[in-house]
Design an enzyme around this catalytic site. Sequence first.
Site, PDB file in Angstrom:
ATOM      1  N   ASP A  28       1.465  38.470  89.638  1.00  0.00           N
ATOM      2  CA  ASP A  28       0.894  37.938  90.895  1.00  0.00           C
ATOM      3  C   ASP A  28      -0.219  36.912  90.727  1.00  0.00           C
ATOM      4  O   ASP A  28      -1.192  36.911  91.495  1.00  0.00           O
ATOM      5  CB  ASP A  28       0.372  39.094  91.754  1.00  0.00           C
ATOM      6  N   GLU A  85       3.920  38.714  94.741  1.00  0.00           N
ATOM      7  CA  GLU A  85       3.995  39.594  95.908  1.00  0.00           C
ATOM      8  C   GLU A  85       4.203  38.741  97.152  1.00  0.00           C
ATOM      9  O   GLU A  85       3.480  37.769  97.382  1.00  0.00           O
ATOM     10  CB  GLU A  85       2.731  40.425  96.077  1.00  0.00           C
ATOM     11  N   LYS A  94       8.454  40.534  94.673  1.00  0.00           N
ATOM     12  CA  LYS A  94       8.314  41.937  95.041  1.00  0.00           C
ATOM     13  C   LYS A  94       7.659  42.066  96.422  1.00  0.00           C
ATOM     14  O   LYS A  94       6.714  41.344  96.739  1.00  0.00           O
ATOM     15  CB  LYS A  94       7.492  42.685  93.992  1.00  0.00           C
ATOM     16  N   LYS A  96       3.309  46.557  96.013  1.00  0.00           N
ATOM     17  CA  LYS A  96       2.297  46.395  94.978  1.00  0.00           C
ATOM     18  C   LYS A  96       2.893  46.505  93.577  1.00  0.00           C
ATOM     19  O   LYS A  96       2.559  45.740  92.687  1.00  0.00           O
ATOM     20  CB  LYS A  96       1.186  47.445  95.158  1.00  0.00           C
ATOM     21  N   VAL A 144      -3.224  40.074  88.356  1.00  0.00           N
ATOM     22  CA  VAL A 144      -4.192  40.513  89.364  1.00  0.00           C
ATOM     23  C   VAL A 144      -3.480  41.311  90.458  1.00  0.00           C
ATOM     24  O   VAL A 144      -2.273  41.191  90.629  1.00  0.00           O
ATOM     25  CB  VAL A 144      -4.902  39.287  89.988  1.00  0.00           C
ATOM     26  N   THR A 145      -4.284  42.115  91.193  1.00  0.00           N
ATOM     27  CA  THR A 145      -5.604  42.561  90.793  1.00  0.00           C
ATOM     28  C   THR A 145      -5.458  43.836  89.984  1.00  0.00           C
ATOM     29  O   THR A 145      -4.491  44.584  90.150  1.00  0.00           O
ATOM     30  CB  THR A 145      -6.521  42.814  92.009  1.00  0.00           C
ATOM     31  N   CYS A 159      -2.122  45.826  92.067  1.00  0.00           N
ATOM     32  CA  CYS A 159      -0.771  45.542  91.581  1.00  0.00           C
ATOM     33  C   CYS A 159      -0.599  45.778  90.086  1.00  0.00           C
ATOM     34  O   CYS A 159       0.488  46.169  89.642  1.00  0.00           O
ATOM     35  CB  CYS A 159      -0.388  44.113  91.943  1.00  0.00           C
ATOM     36  N   GLN A 179      -7.479  60.005  78.397  1.00  0.00           N
ATOM     37  CA  GLN A 179      -6.695  61.136  77.913  1.00  0.00           C
ATOM     38  C   GLN A 179      -5.630  60.721  76.891  1.00  0.00           C
ATOM     39  O   GLN A 179      -4.472  61.108  76.983  1.00  0.00           O
ATOM     40  CB  GLN A 179      -6.041  61.876  79.084  1.00  0.00           C
TER      41      GLN A 179
END
Length: 238
Positions: free
Chosen positions: A24, A72, A129, A132, A157-158, A162, A202
């Site tokens: 994007d 987007e 798309k 997002k 971005v961002t 997205c 994690q």
Amino acid sequence: MARVRAEPYVFRFEASSVALLIIDMQRDFVDPGGFGEALGNDVSLLRAAVSPTKRLLEAARKAGILVIHTREGHRRDLADLPPTKKARGRLKTGIGDPGPMGRILVRGEHGHDIIDELRPMAGEPVVDKPGKGAFYATDLDAILKSRGIGQLLVCGVTTEVCVTTTVREANDRGYDCLVLADCVASYFPEFQRSALEMIKAQGGIFGWVGMSADLLAVLEAKARKTKNSNVTAKRAAA
């Protein structure tokens, strides 16, 4: 197998099965005078990612790595725009309305297209798309599978919207993602930091986070090796 310094640990990839995914980088989000700035955002925070992404894009092309771009936006008739998305934010001027660069986030409009610095080359897939995530209601997964791609180098971005949505979607589909911290950006620095922390938390719950300089060194070495191999092959054939 190439090795790139990253967190939470080294990211390994094969050039033949990795793609550079640029998410994007559109005028309406990144350029001054676009929709993002009209909403009161500081687009210079997003533009900070343009130069490192451009260097990475050029290196990926030289190394023969598949490059995929996303945008987007919605159909011109807005048939794929959920009323909830249109209404969210209670904007006076929102998706589908006339904006500073044409109708906002509508395919074919000036603001919807990718910025000049990162313009796709012929043969580089561009995925349009409506949401997002880059996998939702698109053929991205089919494109990757048809090319034997299992790993993604992620820019765009961002970061907290997205980019992370796409990385989570990719993770659920079995793809490994390396997010380049200086090639992704947010209008909100605190969101940028927390989004990157979430990705690598994690033991890399959603993926890896690295810097473009480390990846560039690997890609440039591969490009040199490929060039030398081609020269040797031509000499042998002469």
